[in-house]
Scaffold this active site. Structure first.
Site, PDB file in Angstrom:
ATOM      1  N   GLU A 248      -7.240  10.413 -12.487  1.00 10.33           N
ATOM      2  CA  GLU A 248      -6.590  10.386 -11.163  1.00 10.33           C
ATOM      3  C   GLU A 248      -5.691   9.158 -11.168  1.00 10.33           C
ATOM      4  O   GLU A 248      -6.165   8.039 -10.992  1.00 10.33           O
ATOM      5  CB  GLU A 248      -7.638  10.269 -10.046  1.00 10.33           C
ATOM      6  CG  GLU A 248      -8.635  11.415  -9.977  1.00 10.33           C
ATOM      7  CD  GLU A 248      -8.039  12.697  -9.441  1.00 10.33           C
ATOM      8  OE1 GLU A 248      -6.916  12.656  -8.896  1.00 10.33           O
ATOM      9  OE2 GLU A 248      -8.674  13.751  -9.606  1.00 10.33           O
ATOM     10  N   CYS A 282      -2.400   5.887  -3.210  1.00 11.54           N
ATOM     11  CA  CYS A 282      -1.850   6.695  -4.316  1.00 11.54           C
ATOM     12  C   CYS A 282      -1.040   7.855  -3.773  1.00 11.54           C
ATOM     13  O   CYS A 282      -0.033   8.239  -4.360  1.00 11.54           O
ATOM     14  CB  CYS A 282      -2.967   7.183  -5.224  1.00 11.54           C
ATOM     15  SG  CYS A 282      -4.274   8.053  -4.366  1.00 11.54           S
TER      16      CYS A 282
HETATM   17  P1  NAD Z   1      -5.833  -0.150 -12.832  1.00 13.43           P
HETATM   18  O1  NAD Z   1      -5.393   0.908 -13.771  1.00 13.43           O
HETATM   19  O2  NAD Z   1      -5.324  -1.517 -13.019  1.00 13.43           O
HETATM   20  O3  NAD Z   1      -7.436  -0.281 -12.874  1.00 13.43           O
HETATM   21  C1  NAD Z   1      -8.287   0.776 -12.568  1.00 13.43           C
HETATM   22  C2  NAD Z   1      -9.649   0.509 -13.177  1.00 13.43           C
HETATM   23  O4  NAD Z   1      -9.549   0.572 -14.597  1.00 13.43           O
HETATM   24  C3  NAD Z   1     -10.227  -0.860 -12.855  1.00 13.43           C
HETATM   25  O5  NAD Z   1     -11.610  -0.720 -12.606  1.00 13.43           O
HETATM   26  C4  NAD Z   1      -9.985  -1.634 -14.144  1.00 13.43           C
HETATM   27  O6  NAD Z   1     -10.880  -2.690 -14.347  1.00 13.43           O
HETATM   28  C5  NAD Z   1     -10.188  -0.556 -15.160  1.00 13.43           C
HETATM   29  N1  NAD Z   1      -9.588  -0.817 -16.466  1.00 13.43           N
HETATM   30  C6  NAD Z   1      -8.543  -1.635 -16.773  1.00 13.43           C
HETATM   31  N2  NAD Z   1      -8.283  -1.568 -18.099  1.00 13.43           N
HETATM   32  C7  NAD Z   1      -9.164  -0.704 -18.629  1.00 13.43           C
HETATM   33  C8  NAD Z   1      -9.379  -0.197 -19.942  1.00 13.43           C
HETATM   34  N3  NAD Z   1      -8.620  -0.584 -20.985  1.00 13.43           N
HETATM   35  N4  NAD Z   1     -10.379   0.683 -20.144  1.00 13.43           N
HETATM   36  C9  NAD Z   1     -11.120   1.109 -19.101  1.00 13.43           C
HETATM   37  N5  NAD Z   1     -10.968   0.677 -17.835  1.00 13.43           N
HETATM   38  C10 NAD Z   1     -10.000  -0.224 -17.610  1.00 13.43           C
HETATM   39  O7  NAD Z   1      -5.514   0.407 -11.392  1.00 13.43           O
HETATM   40  P2  NAD Z   1      -5.684  -0.326  -9.987  1.00 13.43           P
HETATM   41  O8  NAD Z   1      -4.629  -1.354  -9.849  1.00 13.43           O
HETATM   42  O9  NAD Z   1      -7.106  -0.742  -9.793  1.00 13.43           O
HETATM   43  O10 NAD Z   1      -5.401   0.856  -8.953  1.00 13.43           O
HETATM   44  C11 NAD Z   1      -4.129   1.181  -8.478  1.00 13.43           C
HETATM   45  C12 NAD Z   1      -3.633   2.449  -9.145  1.00 13.43           C
HETATM   46  O11 NAD Z   1      -4.563   3.498  -8.914  1.00 13.43           O
HETATM   47  C13 NAD Z   1      -2.326   2.943  -8.554  1.00 13.43           C
HETATM   48  O12 NAD Z   1      -1.482   3.399  -9.595  1.00 13.43           O
HETATM   49  C14 NAD Z   1      -2.751   4.130  -7.687  1.00 13.43           C
HETATM   50  O13 NAD Z   1      -1.762   5.097  -7.487  1.00 13.43           O
HETATM   51  C15 NAD Z   1      -3.893   4.666  -8.480  1.00 13.43           C
HETATM   52  N6  NAD Z   1      -4.794   5.477  -7.657  1.00 13.43           N
HETATM   53  C16 NAD Z   1      -4.835   6.817  -7.881  1.00 13.43           C
HETATM   54  C17 NAD Z   1      -5.648   7.623  -7.088  1.00 13.43           C
HETATM   55  C18 NAD Z   1      -5.729   9.101  -7.307  1.00 13.43           C
HETATM   56  O14 NAD Z   1      -6.659   9.712  -6.805  1.00 13.43           O
HETATM   57  N7  NAD Z   1      -4.821   9.714  -8.045  1.00 13.43           N
HETATM   58  C19 NAD Z   1      -6.423   7.033  -6.085  1.00 13.43           C
HETATM   59  C20 NAD Z   1      -6.352   5.668  -5.889  1.00 13.43           C
HETATM   60  C21 NAD Z   1      -5.537   4.895  -6.691  1.00 13.43           C
END
Ligand code: NAD
Length: 507
Positions: A248, A282
């Site tokens: 997502e 998002c």
């Molecule tokens: P992010 O990708 O920075 O982090 C998301 C999660 O992934 C965090 O828990 C982080 O610690 C973890 N992470 C980071 N590197 C990783 C790796 N190498 N392996 C595994 N996990 C890792 O995103 P964010 O800044 O926390 O969230 C914002 C983003 O999320 C925006 O792009 C938003 O659009 C998206 N989002 C999407 C939805 C949806 O349902 N499509 C919902 C909410 C947010």
């Protein structure tokens, strides 16, 4: 100061690495959490594997009962949880209550519908296999790793957690490093109703902790919500073990406003969809395409309405600070780029980005190849561009590598326009309405990811299909036997021709 800069080694905890969660409005430390190591992730997965057997054994009714009690605990303490969400994300208390309320509704739906959606169902065995009865059921995968973002730290991961649990899986949850306290609150509240069984466990930390979870052979599925870039890393780690993933990811959602739209309603929805939660949604509105016949009126109304909106940390503020300080540079870059390429700020300016807060910003006449149109901004900014027709509006809406949600405001052609949009979800004459309807699947296409949470699709996402046949009587045609003869094969061919041969073109 970012959470990462507060990464430290605590002497009190024999050299254990910890990190601080900060209040983005004040910079105050909200809590300190361990950085879960790869070895600890592995141990959590072992515990989860054992708990998954117990949890699956409870059956649909037993699990529904536990989840009903969990939902009750969260509902009765909504205000307490909302305070944790407010402290860690900076969003207003009322916004926190809204996302918690929707999450509770999803727990109720997932646990209430799991039996009907996933339980054993008979299917027709067809003419060729008429001697067999056939059924399908959807079995839990085992252990699901859920990796969450910070923007909706209750609602978003709950779309995976509740559905994975209701389907009979144990869950190991890694919340965002910006919202570990919210994750802990949720996991602790589940423990209150699940006895000693670690069916839902917490691991905290940064990318490497999430990476250890995604790359472990002990995890049966990874449900990731976050940015597209991280989604690719998660998928690569999971690929090592052929672990399935649901991604997502981000979006660049558009609203389309037709000439006959209810303009005040469209303005209200566009403004809330763009500025609510400081634009950190998002499925938030980042672009609006308005029919030229009503464009000037739309712009004049939204400019007027936006003047009433302001960020802050007080009870009357409409939205809070940017939760993740590093996003401020992205927002600033998108606004600068749009203005440099000929766009105009009709609300806000190039100076809209402050140290913690971003002022509401509305841009017009922005070229379609500028970053404010092509990339996810994730701030309280909105591009409003003019289109000559709804065909043009649809073409522009679809001209993105993302495809998460969309919104259409129109009286006559709302549904027709909605059908042409390439995205996982569309709301007609509303904004983000799909997120609050638990029976609807939630997810995207393209760079917005794949797989679905919510609804029947969301339940099935955390299962594998298990097909069973049962021979009711011996077939007159022993097709899967060495006793098959030429005569049997002839009868088989005749039957197939009758069933599927149709009429030859030269007949
Ligand atoms: P992010 O990708 O920075 O982090 C998301 C999660 O992934 C965090 O828990 C982080 O610690 C973890 N992470 C980071 N590197 C990783 C790796 N190498 N392996 C595994 N996990 C890792 O995103 P964010 O800044 O926390 O969230 C914002 C983003 O999320 C925006 O792009 C938003 O659009 C998206 N989002 C999407 C939805 C949806 O349902 N499509 C919902 C909410 C947010």
């Amino acid at each position: 100061m970012t959470a990462t800069s507060l990464r430290e080694t605590s002497a009190a905890d024999s050299g254990r690495e910890t990190f601080a969660s900060l209040n983005p409005a004040t910079g105050d430390v909200v809590g300190t959490y361990p950085v879960t190591s790869a070895e600890e992730v592995d141990a959590a997965l072992d515990r989860a594997t054992a708990a998954a057997t117990w949890w699956a054994g409870l059956g649909f009714d037993g699990r529904k009962d536990v989840m009903k009690r969990w939902k009750g605990v969260i509902t009765r303490r909504m205000n307490q949880l909302a305070e944790v969400v407010h402290a860690e994300t900076g969003k207003p208390h009322g916004d926190a209550l809204l996302e918690i309320g929707l999450a509770i509704d999803h727990i109720a739906w997932a646990s209430g519908h799991a039996k009907k959606v996933l339980g054993k169902q008979k299917v027709s065995s067809g003419m060729l296999m008429v001697n067999q009865s056939a059924s399908v059921s959807y079995q839990p995968l085992g252990v699901v790793g859920v990796i969450g973002p910070w923007n909706y730290p209750v609602f978003t991961p709950m779309g995976s957690i509740a559905y994975a649990l209701a389907a009979g899986n144990a869950v190991v949850f890694k919340p965002s490093e910006y919202t570990p306290g919210v994750g802990k609150w949720l996991v602790d509240s589940f423990a209150e109703v699940a006895g000693d069984h670690p069916v839902l466990q917490l691991i905290t930390g940064f990318g490497p902790t999430g990476g250890a979870l995604a790359g472990s052979p002990k995890v049966d599925k990874v449900a990731f919500t976050g940015s597209t870039a991280t989604g690719k890393k998660v998928m690569a780690a999971a690929a090592e073990n052929l672990t399935p993933v649901v991604i997502e990811a981000g979006g660049k959602d558009a609203m389309i406003v037709d000439a006959d739209a209810d303009l005040p309603a469209a303005v209200d929805a566009a403004l809330w969809g763009a500025m609510g939660n400081a634009g950190q949604t998002c499925t938030g509105m980042e672009r609006v395409y308005v029919h030229e016949k009503v464009y000037d009126e739309f712009v004049s109304q939204i400019v007027e309405a936006a003047r009433e909106i302001r960020p802050g940390n007080d009870a009357d503020a409409h939205y809070g600070p940017a939760t993740m300080p590093s996003q401020l540079a992205v927002i600033s870059d998108h606004v600068d780029d749009a203005i440099a390429r000929g766009g105009r700020a009709v609300v806000g300016s190039a100076d809209c980005v402050g140290e913690r807060y971003v002022q509401p910003t509305i841009l017009v006449d922005v070229p379609e190849d500028s970053r404010a149109i092509t990339d996810e901004t994730f701030g309280p900014t909105l591009v409003v561009n003019k289109v000559a027709s709804m065909d043009e509006a649809v073409a522009r809406t679809n001209a993105t590598r993302y495809g998460l949600g969309a919104s259409v405001f129109a009286k006559k052609s709302g549904s027709v326009i909605a059908q042409q949009i390439r995205s996982g979800m569309v709301s007609v004459n509303a904004v983000i309405a799909f997120a609050g309807i638990p029976a609807l699947p939630f997810g995207g296409v393209g760079d917005s990811g794949f797989g679905r949470i919510h609804g029947p699709d969301g339940l099935k996402e955390f299962t594998y299909a298990h097909a069973v046949t049962n021979q009711r009587f011996k077939s007159a045609l022993p097709l899967t036997s060495f006793k098959r003869t030429e005569k049997h094969e002839k009868t088989f061919t005749q039957m197939l021709t009758m069933l599927h041969g149709g009429k030859a073109l030269d007949d």
